[in-house]
Design a protein around this motif. Structure first.
Motif, PDB file in Angstrom:
ATOM      1  N   HIS A  53      -8.218  22.546  -9.057  1.00  0.00           N
ATOM      2  CA  HIS A  53      -7.438  22.668  -8.288  1.00  0.00           C
ATOM      3  C   HIS A  53      -7.093  23.007  -7.275  1.00  0.00           C
ATOM      4  N   ASN A  54      -6.889  24.150  -6.872  1.00  0.00           N
ATOM      5  CA  ASN A  54      -6.783  24.420  -5.643  1.00  0.00           C
ATOM      6  C   ASN A  54      -8.062  24.324  -4.799  1.00  0.00           C
ATOM      7  N   LEU A  55      -8.081  23.134  -3.909  1.00  0.00           N
ATOM      8  CA  LEU A  55      -8.980  22.925  -3.472  1.00  0.00           C
ATOM      9  C   LEU A  55      -9.186  24.119  -2.061  1.00  0.00           C
ATOM     10  N   GLN A 112      -4.723  24.202 -16.762  1.00  0.00           N
ATOM     11  CA  GLN A 112      -5.218  23.260 -15.885  1.00  0.00           C
ATOM     12  C   GLN A 112      -6.572  23.719 -16.247  1.00  0.00           C
TER      13      GLN A 112
END
Length: 176
Positions: free
Chosen positions: A135-137, A160
């Protein structure tokens, strides 16, 4: 800043083995204490006293399986920290933390480029790996821009998804 230290674009990687200034120590300590930085690193904010933190970092710097750097900007100010750990003659894992105030300004990508050029040049490594949150784009885009490619996913420690990335020496272009 010494001319033999790894550099790319606006950043220089100062080996921690060279010793840190008081400003660099404070920047490093504050980065590890920042709750938002810790969250994106999958950790809790550091609560250790400064003197003990320094002792721990100095002990870690004596390990043979890691090379640690502070990231300095074009003015020589502390931006973050980068390390190559699990270091073998063939490969290493990359870790990077930036001060929150420097996120989204390209310093991370430039620091990673400097580290990769050093890893594939003087160190002679064949591969550098890393793991980041799916989710850490922002981080994933920066790593892709620096030359990494995604090679898989796995469940992370807090529910995650983790993305596994790597770059091989034959696929890396120091000028890109």
């Amino acid at each position: 800043m010494r001319p033999d230290w790894p550099r790319f674009g606006r950043v220089t990687l100062k080996p921690m083995a060279e010793g840190l200034s008081e400003e660099e120590w404070r920047g490093l300590y504050d980065t590890f204490r920042d709750p938002e930085v810790a969250e994106w690193n999958g950790a809790s904010p550091l609560r250790t006293p400064f003197w003990l933190f320094k002792r721990f970092v100095l002990a870690e710097n004596r390990r043979k399986d890691r090379l640690a750097f502070v990231i300095l900007d074009e003015e020589g100010a502390y931006v973050g920290t980068l390390e190559l750990y699990n270091l073998t003659p063939e490969e290493a894992t990359l870790g990077i933390l930036l001060k929150r105030e420097r996120w989204g300004q390209g310093y991370g990508t430039e620091a990673v480029r400097a580290a990769l050029a050093y890893a594939f040049g003087p160190l002679g490594l064949k591969r550098v790996r890393l793991r980041t949150f799916a989710h850490n784009l922002r981080a994933r885009r920066a790593f892709l821009k620096a030359g990494f490619r995604e090679v898989g996913e796995s469940p992370g420690p807090r529910g995650q998804r983790d993305v596994h990335m790597e770059v091989r020496r034959e696929d890396f272009s120091p000028q890109a």
